[in-house]
Scaffold this active site. Sequence first.
Site: not given
Length: 392
Positions: A65, A274, A276
Amino acid sequence: NVFSEFLEDLPDTNEPVWILGECYNVKTEKSELLSDVHSKLWFTYRKKFSPIGGTGPSSDTGWGCMLRCGQMILAQALVCQHLGREWRWVAEGPQPTEYQRILHCFLDRKDSCYSIHQMAQMGVGEGKSVGEWYGPNTVAQVLKKLALFDDWNSLAVYVSMDNTVVIEDISKFFYLSCCCCCFCTDYKMYVQSLSSARSLAHSDREAVLPGGMAQFSLLYVKFNHHMECISSDSDYFLFKECFKMPQSCGVLGGKPNLAYYFIGFIDDELIYLDPHTTQLAVDSETGTPVHDQSYHCQRSPHRMKITSLEPSVALGFFCRSEEDFDGWCSQVQQELVRKRNLRLFELVEKHPPHWPPFVPPTKPDVQTTGAEFIESTDKLFESEEEFEILNV
């Protein structure tokens, strides 16, 4: 849960929204705001790419990430360099050639300059095993090394060390017309005269490198206290002001082992992309268009309370020219120092005598990608202090 709030759910408020130097009115400019956000390149976990190093992982889910956030902040600098901050992405529409070339830099393949393959293997030289989670400083060091092999962008990456920016070092590293400033802070540092720092850059004209390189700077911030203990009327002001600067490329941060790419704020909430989400790897031969739908977050990005942010973050700025540098210095002086009389970072003229000598990195005389020459590039950086500042 602050992480479940979406940008599209913004309240009917008069508070301005700031996205990397651009200001929007929620009531009258919501579509323009969302267009700007959706135009940001969005790099996420991917799966089913060729194994890293030939025998390594074929997915970065669970560990990549921060690498993906590093890709996003650098990609924003490349977009500003080649397309301009005002460029907007249109789904299914024709895209500039430069846009496609930028995407090719980040494809999940071993011969892409800033691919997950290159970053993970170059991270070995920073003490990180392939598949190990990175902090922001490691990502910055990796990008700095990989940029040496990027002939197309001619991008110089400067990483500040020990919460200090040294103008003397920058003047040796960058061509004057692209000189920029970067900083670190623990909120107790001080800012020396910006005008004298700029004078030094001008006086050292003959010492800088030729070539007209653009500059991308990664700047580290480490707060002394947990963000919950900091007054939003003082310390928060300084952090949020960075998103107002036109040179801003965003912020890397988040929570332990959970990285986000922050691109703006509204009131006391940060706006972020994000990484993820796991998607299938996209491959494209050199010179052919990339199917880019999965590289833009077409659903609304998230918001989170600024008090939920971990105290260690990395700031990124891109300066195209000396004028950009001067503008950044002026805004720092006016907004971060004069108005509130608060000190966000330290900027010094001379290289601290107790530091190891500064050696501007140069590209090894080889025709290959960076990850294949980890050992040779390590020798160029062994005099620099290395540290990890994200609490993990």
